[in-house]
Design a protein around this motif. Structure first.
Motif, PDB file in Angstrom:
ATOM      1  N   UNK A   7       0.825  -1.227   0.000  1.00  0.00           N
ATOM      2  CA  UNK A   7       0.000   0.000   0.000  1.00  0.00           C
ATOM      3  C   UNK A   7       0.850   1.264   0.000  1.00  0.00           C
ATOM      4  N   UNK A   8       2.103   1.151   0.421  1.00  0.00           N
ATOM      5  CA  UNK A   8       2.981   2.334   0.400  1.00  0.00           C
ATOM      6  C   UNK A   8       3.468   2.603  -1.031  1.00  0.00           C
ATOM      7  N   UNK A   9       3.524   1.544  -1.837  1.00  0.00           N
ATOM      8  CA  UNK A   9       4.062   1.698  -3.194  1.00  0.00           C
ATOM      9  C   UNK A   9       3.001   2.072  -4.223  1.00  0.00           C
ATOM     10  N   UNK A  10       1.748   1.681  -3.977  1.00  0.00           N
ATOM     11  CA  UNK A  10       0.714   1.919  -4.994  1.00  0.00           C
ATOM     12  C   UNK A  10      -0.652   2.135  -4.348  1.00  0.00           C
ATOM     13  N   UNK A  11      -1.374   3.119  -4.859  1.00  0.00           N
ATOM     14  CA  UNK A  11      -2.727   3.399  -4.362  1.00  0.00           C
ATOM     15  C   UNK A  11      -3.676   2.293  -4.822  1.00  0.00           C
ATOM     16  N   UNK A  12      -4.430   1.725  -3.896  1.00  0.00           N
ATOM     17  CA  UNK A  12      -5.445   0.715  -4.264  1.00  0.00           C
ATOM     18  C   UNK A  12      -6.685   0.936  -3.400  1.00  0.00           C
ATOM     19  N   UNK A  13      -7.818   0.470  -3.911  1.00  0.00           N
ATOM     20  CA  UNK A  13      -9.088   0.683  -3.202  1.00  0.00           C
ATOM     21  C   UNK A  13      -9.833  -0.642  -3.016  1.00  0.00           C
ATOM     22  N   UNK A  14     -10.685  -0.628  -2.012  1.00  0.00           N
ATOM     23  CA  UNK A  14     -11.599  -1.756  -1.821  1.00  0.00           C
ATOM     24  C   UNK A  14     -13.010  -1.186  -1.640  1.00  0.00           C
ATOM     25  N   UNK A  15     -13.987  -1.791  -2.297  1.00  0.00           N
ATOM     26  CA  UNK A  15     -15.341  -1.232  -2.288  1.00  0.00           C
ATOM     27  C   UNK A  15     -16.360  -2.328  -1.963  1.00  0.00           C
ATOM     28  N   UNK A  16     -17.224  -2.052  -0.998  1.00  0.00           N
ATOM     29  CA  UNK A  16     -18.320  -2.982  -0.686  1.00  0.00           C
ATOM     30  C   UNK A  16     -19.554  -2.559  -1.476  1.00  0.00           C
ATOM     31  N   UNK A  17     -20.099  -3.499  -2.221  1.00  0.00           N
ATOM     32  CA  UNK A  17     -21.274  -3.225  -3.033  1.00  0.00           C
ATOM     33  C   UNK A  17     -22.540  -3.543  -2.222  1.00  0.00           C
ATOM     34  N   UNK A  18     -23.185  -2.475  -1.731  1.00  0.00           N
ATOM     35  CA  UNK A  18     -24.417  -2.651  -0.973  1.00  0.00           C
ATOM     36  C   UNK A  18     -25.572  -1.936  -1.655  1.00  0.00           C
ATOM     37  N   UNK A  19     -25.510  -1.881  -2.977  1.00  0.00           N
ATOM     38  CA  UNK A  19     -26.560  -1.152  -3.715  1.00  0.00           C
ATOM     39  C   UNK A  19     -27.914  -1.847  -3.559  1.00  0.00           C
ATOM     40  N   UNK A  20     -27.887  -3.159  -3.670  1.00  0.00           N
ATOM     41  CA  UNK A  20     -29.053  -4.020  -3.412  1.00  0.00           C
ATOM     42  C   UNK A  20     -30.399  -3.460  -3.884  1.00  0.00           C
ATOM     43  N   UNK A  21     -30.479  -3.162  -5.180  1.00  0.00           N
ATOM     44  CA  UNK A  21     -31.780  -2.728  -5.732  1.00  0.00           C
ATOM     45  C   UNK A  21     -32.459  -3.822  -6.539  1.00  0.00           C
ATOM     46  N   UNK A  22     -31.864  -5.023  -6.558  1.00  0.00           N
ATOM     47  CA  UNK A  22     -32.482  -6.153  -7.269  1.00  0.00           C
ATOM     48  C   UNK A  22     -33.832  -6.467  -6.604  1.00  0.00           C
ATOM     49  N   UNK A  23     -34.935  -6.375  -7.346  1.00  0.00           N
ATOM     50  CA  UNK A  23     -36.224  -6.687  -6.715  1.00  0.00           C
ATOM     51  C   UNK A  23     -36.201  -8.086  -6.081  1.00  0.00           C
ATOM     52  N   UNK A  24     -36.732  -8.192  -4.893  1.00  0.00           N
ATOM     53  CA  UNK A  24     -36.794  -9.488  -4.206  1.00  0.00           C
ATOM     54  C   UNK A  24     -35.563  -9.789  -3.367  1.00  0.00           C
ATOM     55  N   UNK A  25     -34.574  -8.904  -3.363  1.00  0.00           N
ATOM     56  CA  UNK A  25     -33.330  -9.181  -2.637  1.00  0.00           C
ATOM     57  C   UNK A  25     -33.171  -8.170  -1.501  1.00  0.00           C
ATOM     58  N   UNK A  26     -33.033  -8.693  -0.272  1.00  0.00           N
ATOM     59  CA  UNK A  26     -32.986  -7.790   0.894  1.00  0.00           C
ATOM     60  C   UNK A  26     -32.130  -8.399   1.992  1.00  0.00           C
ATOM     61  N   UNK A  27     -31.054  -9.075   1.590  1.00  0.00           N
ATOM     62  CA  UNK A  27     -30.186  -9.753   2.563  1.00  0.00           C
ATOM     63  C   UNK A  27     -29.097  -8.831   3.118  1.00  0.00           C
ATOM     64  N   UNK A  28     -28.515  -7.968   2.244  1.00  0.00           N
ATOM     65  CA  UNK A  28     -27.421  -7.110   2.710  1.00  0.00           C
ATOM     66  C   UNK A  28     -27.936  -6.086   3.705  1.00  0.00           C
ATOM     67  N   UNK A  29     -29.187  -5.709   3.539  1.00  0.00           N
ATOM     68  CA  UNK A  29     -29.816  -4.783   4.495  1.00  0.00           C
ATOM     69  C   UNK A  29     -29.752  -5.352   5.920  1.00  0.00           C
ATOM     70  N   UNK A  30     -30.077  -6.652   6.035  1.00  0.00           N
ATOM     71  CA  UNK A  30     -30.057  -7.303   7.342  1.00  0.00           C
ATOM     72  C   UNK A  30     -28.644  -7.264   7.934  1.00  0.00           C
ATOM     73  N   UNK A  31     -27.641  -7.475   7.094  1.00  0.00           N
ATOM     74  CA  UNK A  31     -26.252  -7.501   7.584  1.00  0.00           C
ATOM     75  C   UNK A  31     -25.788  -6.123   8.046  1.00  0.00           C
ATOM     76  N   UNK A  32     -26.123  -5.069   7.286  1.00  0.00           N
ATOM     77  CA  UNK A  32     -25.632  -3.742   7.691  1.00  0.00           C
ATOM     78  C   UNK A  32     -26.432  -3.180   8.871  1.00  0.00           C
ATOM     79  N   UNK A  33     -27.695  -3.541   8.945  1.00  0.00           N
ATOM     80  CA  UNK A  33     -28.473  -3.062  10.093  1.00  0.00           C
ATOM     81  C   UNK A  33     -28.184  -3.885  11.337  1.00  0.00           C
ATOM     82  N   UNK A  34     -27.925  -5.183  11.132  1.00  0.00           N
ATOM     83  CA  UNK A  34     -27.827  -6.107  12.265  1.00  0.00           C
ATOM     84  C   UNK A  34     -26.428  -6.281  12.825  1.00  0.00           C
ATOM     85  N   UNK A  35     -25.402  -6.227  11.987  1.00  0.00           N
ATOM     86  CA  UNK A  35     -24.031  -6.411  12.480  1.00  0.00           C
ATOM     87  C   UNK A  35     -23.033  -5.695  11.567  1.00  0.00           C
TER      88      UNK A  35
END
Ligand SMILES: Cc1cc2nc3c(=O)[nH]c(=O)nc-3n(C[C@H](O)[C@H](O)[C@H](O)COP(=O)(O)O)c2cc1C
Ligand code: SF4
Length: 439
Positions: free
Chosen positions: A80-108
């Motif tokens: 990380x000292x030699x090169x800039x890098x990123x990490x991104x969590x995808x919590x967009x969760x707009x797929x109709x019928x999908x609501x699992x990541x919501x439980x994870x971010x609200x619950x833990x």
């Protein structure tokens, strides 16, 4: 609603979720939290972390099921000292019928934070972003608190736990379009531009956010990482009921008695999910078909009601595991109406970047409305089939939005052919009568 198996070890992702408030740092640590991070930072190399995650056979939980360890291994190896890098969590969760990541971010939320710190160390990223669906107000608030608490306890910031590793994490609410969940469109949005997908290659692991190597993983994927690093590969593989590792947040929506999210061994049968966890169909309704993993997966008929929900089996049956949250079609609903509703969503959420998707999906929606409302003719079924051939195949469009949109339509035209033919012969889409349902 979440399923609480007796042994919390068998449901690590939700073990600390079923409480009124999410755990603070002290409660999280008492429940086993930060053990994985402490182990990693007390002597494992980034390559060893990637190797363990690869051997654990964790596959991405965002829909495509790509090996997480393999994805990380594509990132250039500088520190990380030699090169800039990123990490991104995808919590967009707009797929109709999908609501699992919501439980994870609200619950833990700390579980996600710990997973991201470990993952950042593995690829040597210095900065991370949690990209969260704009409507998840409670999740946003709880994530921000978790990030602050982790920082105050020395798990974020400079020289974490005296290891020399630095990591900053921010939470960013989405502007509110489905396409923002597509990983390259998400990165473009984060850069402050209109959320159009980018061509791949180059993949984000090589050229992502502002051109720097970037890993994008789903929130559920990251939430698995602390448990793998704390408890080991064999334990993680042992959680699963199939050849890949871990548990899965499965779910059901539609006319089930107990719709909700349930943490079960990866590779659990649909019958156990629907009958034992979700309590079966509501009285007076029968299962006609289902989308196994969100709106962009193909319908499977009721003959697959006990299918193994691993990665390969739904594919062999003509669909995908997708997000693992099934949408049920019952025998009292019109399949044409359900498909029209889905295509309305997909047409509305096209980013407009490529013609087959931008122009084709509204046309598909219009044909479906005509058929549903009794204005359609037999040629309209052929036109819909043509649209499937023109819009559906991967590679015709910049991203997988259009193929995903076509999956329920193409499978629906095959499975519910009689409904479509009857609708174009006059009268439009009709809900089957009680006698027809009993037959
Ligand atoms: C239109 C579209 C929407 C998507 N939405 C999401 C989403 O909300 N969350 C997600 O994790 N992945 C989503 N994906 C998949 C991502 O592009 C990407 O594959 C995923 O974030 C990778 O994470 P994983 O390897 O942990 O599964 C979407 C893909 C497409 C084509
Ligand atoms: S397929 Fe649709 S959503 Fe994807 S880039 Fe093309 S127009 Fe945009």
């Amino acid at each position: 609603m979440s399923y609480t198996a007796k042994d919390p070890e068998k449901r690590p992702l939700l073990a600390l979720v079923d409480q009124a408030d999410p755990p603070d740092v002290a409660t999280y640590e008492r429940g086993g939290g930060f053990r994985g991070l402490r182990r990693v930072l007390s002597g494992l190399s980034p390559a060893e972390v990637i190797d363990e995650v690869t051997k654990s056979k964790l596959r991405g939980r965002g829909g495509a099921g790509f090996s997480t360890g393999m994805k990380w291994s594509f990132v250039p190896k500088e520190s990380q000292k030699e090169r800039k890098k990123y990490i991104v969590a995808n919590g967009d969760e707009m797929e109709p019928g999908t609501f699992k990541d919501r439980l994870l971010v609200e619950g833990n939320p700390l579980q996600l934070v710990e997973g991201m710190i470990i993952s950042a160390y593995a690829i040597q990223a210095s900065h991370g972003v949690i990209f969260l669906r704009g409507e998840y107000h409670l999740g946003l608030e709880r994530l921000k608190i978790a990030v602050e608490q982790a920082k105050a306890a020395g798990f974020l910031g400079e020289n974490i736990l005296g290891s020399g590793f630095d990591f900053e994490l921010i939470v960013h609410p989405s502007g509110g379009r489905y396409i923002c969940g597509e990983e390259t469109a998400l990165l473009t949005a984060l850069e402050g531009r209109r959320a159009n997908p980018r061509t791949k290659p180059p993949f984000p692991q090589v050229s992502g956010l502002w051109g720097a190597p970037t890993v994008v993983n789903n929130i559920e994927t990251f939430s698995n990482i602390p448990h793998i690093m704390a408890n080991g590969i064999d334990w993680y593989l042992g959680l699963s009921a199939c050849g890949d590792g871990g548990t899965k947040l499965y779910g059901v929506s539609g006319r089930a008695k107990r719709p909700g999210v349930y943490e079960l061994p990866l590779g659990t049968r649909m019958g156990i999910l629907l009958e034992e966890c979700a309590g079966g169909m509501q009285d007076g309704y029968r299962l006609r078909a289902f989308l196994p993993g969100g709106a962009s997966t193909a319908f499977l008929g009721a003959e697959h009601a006990d299918i193994v929900l691993d990665y390969p089996t739904p594919e062999k049956a003509g669909s995908r595991l997708g997000t693992g949250l099934a949408i049920l079609l019952d025998d009292r609903a019109s399949p044409i109406g359900m498909i029209r509703n889905l295509e309305h969503f997909f047409a509305q959420e096209s980013c407009g970047w490529c013609t087959p998707c931008r122009d084709g999906l509204p046309w598909v929606e219009k044909l479906l409305i005509d058929i549903e409302e009794g204005r359609g003719g037999p040629d309209d079924i052929l036109r819909l089939q043509d649209a499937c051939r023109l819009i559906g195949p991967m590679g015709r469009t910049f991203c997988a939005h259009a193929p995903g949109a076509i999956a329920p339509l193409e499978s629906g035209l095959r499975l519910f052919r009689e409904d479509f033919e009857r609708a174009v012969q006059g009268g439009g889409a009709v809900v089957p009568s009680a006698q027809e349902r009993a037959a």
